[in-house]
Write a protein that holds these residues in place. Structure first.
Motif, PDB file in Angstrom:
ATOM      1  N   TRP A 149     -23.261  -0.753  -2.468  1.00  0.00           N
ATOM      2  CA  TRP A 149     -22.630  -1.249  -1.245  1.00  0.00           C
ATOM      3  C   TRP A 149     -22.220  -0.087  -0.346  1.00  0.00           C
ATOM      4  O   TRP A 149     -22.411  -0.134   0.876  1.00  0.00           O
ATOM      5  N   TRP A 150     -21.619   0.931  -0.957  1.00  0.00           N
ATOM      6  CA  TRP A 150     -21.194   2.110  -0.192  1.00  0.00           C
ATOM      7  C   TRP A 150     -22.377   2.725   0.535  1.00  0.00           C
ATOM      8  O   TRP A 150     -22.297   2.987   1.743  1.00  0.00           O
ATOM      9  N   TRP A 151     -23.471   2.944  -0.187  1.00  0.00           N
ATOM     10  CA  TRP A 151     -24.589   3.641   0.440  1.00  0.00           C
ATOM     11  C   TRP A 151     -25.297   2.752   1.459  1.00  0.00           C
ATOM     12  O   TRP A 151     -25.719   3.232   2.522  1.00  0.00           O
ATOM     13  N   GLY A 152     -25.423   1.468   1.170  1.00  0.00           N
ATOM     14  CA  GLY A 152     -26.030   0.563   2.135  1.00  0.00           C
ATOM     15  C   GLY A 152     -25.236   0.486   3.426  1.00  0.00           C
ATOM     16  O   GLY A 152     -25.803   0.508   4.534  1.00  0.00           O
ATOM     17  N   LEU A 153     -23.920   0.400   3.302  1.00  0.00           N
ATOM     18  CA  LEU A 153     -23.064   0.366   4.492  1.00  0.00           C
ATOM     19  C   LEU A 153     -23.123   1.685   5.257  1.00  0.00           C
ATOM     20  O   LEU A 153     -23.114   1.690   6.495  1.00  0.00           O
ATOM     21  N   LEU A 192     -15.821  -0.275   9.087  1.00  0.00           N
ATOM     22  CA  LEU A 192     -14.550  -0.622   8.440  1.00  0.00           C
ATOM     23  C   LEU A 192     -14.770  -1.000   6.981  1.00  0.00           C
ATOM     24  O   LEU A 192     -13.997  -0.598   6.100  1.00  0.00           O
ATOM     25  N   ALA A 193     -15.824  -1.774   6.717  1.00  0.00           N
ATOM     26  CA  ALA A 193     -16.147  -2.125   5.331  1.00  0.00           C
ATOM     27  C   ALA A 193     -16.499  -0.876   4.530  1.00  0.00           C
ATOM     28  O   ALA A 193     -16.102  -0.733   3.366  1.00  0.00           O
ATOM     29  N   LEU A 194     -17.226   0.046   5.148  1.00  0.00           N
ATOM     30  CA  LEU A 194     -17.577   1.307   4.500  1.00  0.00           C
ATOM     31  C   LEU A 194     -16.324   2.086   4.101  1.00  0.00           C
ATOM     32  O   LEU A 194     -16.239   2.619   2.986  1.00  0.00           O
ATOM     33  N   CYS A 195     -15.353   2.159   4.991  1.00  0.00           N
ATOM     34  CA  CYS A 195     -14.106   2.876   4.702  1.00  0.00           C
ATOM     35  C   CYS A 195     -13.401   2.267   3.491  1.00  0.00           C
ATOM     36  O   CYS A 195     -12.933   2.994   2.601  1.00  0.00           O
ATOM     37  N   ARG A 200     -12.077   2.804  -2.432  1.00  0.00           N
ATOM     38  CA  ARG A 200     -12.074   2.336  -3.824  1.00  0.00           C
ATOM     39  C   ARG A 200     -12.833   3.305  -4.725  1.00  0.00           C
ATOM     40  O   ARG A 200     -12.410   3.582  -5.853  1.00  0.00           O
ATOM     41  N   ILE A 201     -13.958   3.816  -4.237  1.00  0.00           N
ATOM     42  CA  ILE A 201     -14.737   4.789  -5.018  1.00  0.00           C
ATOM     43  C   ILE A 201     -13.929   6.052  -5.250  1.00  0.00           C
ATOM     44  O   ILE A 201     -13.912   6.608  -6.357  1.00  0.00           O
ATOM     45  N   VAL A 202     -13.253   6.521  -4.216  1.00  0.00           N
ATOM     46  CA  VAL A 202     -12.440   7.738  -4.329  1.00  0.00           C
ATOM     47  C   VAL A 202     -11.365   7.564  -5.397  1.00  0.00           C
ATOM     48  O   VAL A 202     -11.148   8.455  -6.239  1.00  0.00           O
TER      49      VAL A 202
END
Length: 230
Positions: A149-153, A192-195, A200-202
């Protein structure tokens, strides 16, 4: 284990704070861009850009231009600290698993290499996630949907924002400018979704690495050592 390992938690906290600031700036930018689109709606789509500025859009363009400077500063600050955190967690991961393929330097460097930037940064983050959870058997560790999700966004929001910026710079008519504004408005919810996903990943990587690095020098220990040596 390498003596260069460090607790990533303080950097992670800084990343999260700056991402919240950047997200707030993104919301304000969205509002100003919407105001600009409303001003564009008052003009004919084939009106020249220069005539539009003189007739309708001076106030909206000046306000958007001034805020753009602040917006770019928040983007740069969040980006720099995030890349620093990425380097730190990759350095830790390399210490935990020397057979890690993407080096700490290239975990950052690949973001700036055309074409390779589409997949190599994801590979570096994937390896770091896996190693942080299971250093000895990291290759068997599953990759969560969260990373995808992170990379797609990231790819989607970056691509749309780049297209919007280039279209806006080359805009000759009101119609071109309106399309650029629409693309910017489309990119905002993705950003915003990416942030939120990145935050969460961080948190999760910082927590798992802290637990796996018993010999790492934490920020508190660095301060204590500095006081003793001083």
């Amino acid at each position: 284990m390498s003596g260069s390992t460090r607790d990533p938690t303080p950097l992670g906290r800084a990343v999260i704070v700056l991402l919240w600031i950047y997200a707030a700036a993104e919301v304000i930018f969205f509002i100003l861009e919407f105001m600009r689109l409303a001003a564009l709606g008052q003009a004919e789509s084939d009106m020249g850009a220069n005539l539009y500025f003189q007739t309708y859009g001076a106030d909206a363009e000046v306000l958007l231009g001034l805020f753009s400077i602040l917006y770019l500063l928040t983007y740069a600050m969040a980006g720099i600290v995030t890349l620093k955190w990425i380097y730190r967690i990759n350095l830790n991961a390399k210490a935990l698993a020397p057979d890690k393929q993407v080096s700490p330097v290239w975990a950052v460097g690949w973001y700036f290499i055309p074409f390779a930037s589409l997949f190599m940064p994801f590979k570096a983050m994937r390896e770091t996630w896996q190693i942080s959870r299971s250093p000895d058997t990291w290759r068997e560790e599953p990759v969560p949907a969260l990373l995808r999700w992170w990379w797609g966004l990231y790819i989607a929001s970056s691509s749309i924002s780049l297209a919007s910026s280039r279209l806006d710079m080359a805009a000759a008519t009101v119609g071109d400018m309106a399309l650029a504004s629409l693309l910017t408005l489309l990119a905002t919810p993705l950003t915003l979704a990416l942030c939120l996903v990145l935050m969460r990943i961080v948190r999760r990587i910082s927590e798992t690495q802290t637990a796996k690095l018993p010999g790492a020098t934490s920020s508190a220990e660095i301060v204590a050592l500095a006081e003793v040596s001083g």
